[in-house]
Design a protein around this motif. Sequence first.
Motif, PDB file in Angstrom:
ATOM      1  N   GLU A   5      -5.734  -2.473   0.140  1.00  0.00           N
ATOM      2  CA  GLU A   5      -5.449  -3.554   1.082  1.00  0.00           C
ATOM      3  C   GLU A   5      -6.743  -4.220   1.529  1.00  0.00           C
ATOM      4  OE1 GLU A   5      -3.188  -1.687   4.143  1.00  0.00           O
ATOM      5  OE2 GLU A   5      -1.442  -1.341   2.848  1.00  0.00           O
ATOM      6  N   ASN A  14      -0.315  -0.713  -2.253  1.00  0.00           N
ATOM      7  CA  ASN A  14      -0.486  -1.040  -0.839  1.00  0.00           C
ATOM      8  C   ASN A  14       0.805  -0.698  -0.106  1.00  0.00           C
ATOM      9  OD1 ASN A  14       1.330  -3.418  -1.001  1.00  0.00           O
ATOM     10  ND2 ASN A  14      -0.329  -4.290  -2.220  1.00  0.00           N
ATOM     11  N   ASN A  37      -3.390  -7.148  -5.023  1.00  0.00           N
ATOM     12  CA  ASN A  37      -4.237  -6.182  -5.731  1.00  0.00           C
ATOM     13  C   ASN A  37      -4.366  -6.497  -7.219  1.00  0.00           C
ATOM     14  OD1 ASN A  37      -1.319  -4.992  -5.426  1.00  0.00           O
ATOM     15  ND2 ASN A  37      -2.123  -4.084  -7.310  1.00  0.00           N
TER      16      ASN A  37
END
Length: 312
Positions: free
Chosen positions: A252, A42, A234
């Motif tokens: 995300e 991300n 994540n």
Amino acid sequence: MRIGYFLSCEEYTPAQLIEQARLAQDAGFQGLWISDHYHPWNDAQGQSPFVWSVIGALSQVVTIPVTTAVTCPIQRIHPAVVAQAAATSAVLHDGRFVLGVGTGEALNEHITGERWPSAGERLEMLEEAVDVMRKLWDGGFVNHRGPHFAVEHAQVYTLPPAPPPVYMSAFGPKALDLAGRIADGYILTTPDKELVDGFRAAGGGDKPVQGGFKASWAPSEREGVEIAHRLWANAGVPGELSQVLPSPKHFEQASELVTPERTAKAIACGPDPAKQASYLKRYEAAGFDEVYVANVGPHYAELIDLYRKEFL
């Protein structure tokens, strides 16, 4: 069980990775893992240096073993090029380099514009890629035309005295069978005894098994969870999503479904050494030979010092 340190290329600059490696060796960690990514998971993680440059730099500051966790030699980089990179790394590290391989994630591999193969096809590609690399490490010119790769009049001239060991990451039954058959060791990021036993039964025998987990040191557990959830939610994304989502933005979006409570279960958060010990014991009980801990967030020096005092 040996304890090593995991360098996260997704989160730290090259200079920070080198600093962590030096601190880890001085503290008594017995080896290093290093991730091989083109993208971070991300945008908050915010980094992704080229792993082979960092591995070269590491050879000048540490003498403990280094393993890629893991490299995907099937799409983004041709296996003949990975073979050269791994051979040079093994020379620089005086034979203390292990090439960890896996079938990769679309996040990193799709960038060449090629289609993302199915899981079964990627396993076929990985088997062929490992065969190509080992032929090149044997020396001499190599010509190869297989179902997935072609190599024409290629020779790796800078070779270590012995070929780099190849460890493989695997999860499903087909992948475990392949790892047991072709790999010199096994890599896993969950303390799953069933998978470890499956690898050994598939031909892995007493070959080394490496594991890894993430920790988020902070002055309090609450702060540790906040840091971990901001940077590594994540880690709670389930199933095969990690292999198929193509960009940090997609991760995300998927991570919005992950709660802080789930992150707290996936990552060892806070300053309490008992929390770290509980994670280490899970891997020990599952039969791992080595375990590598990665720091999340800015407090990596504090986590390394905690391990120096309590475990190393």
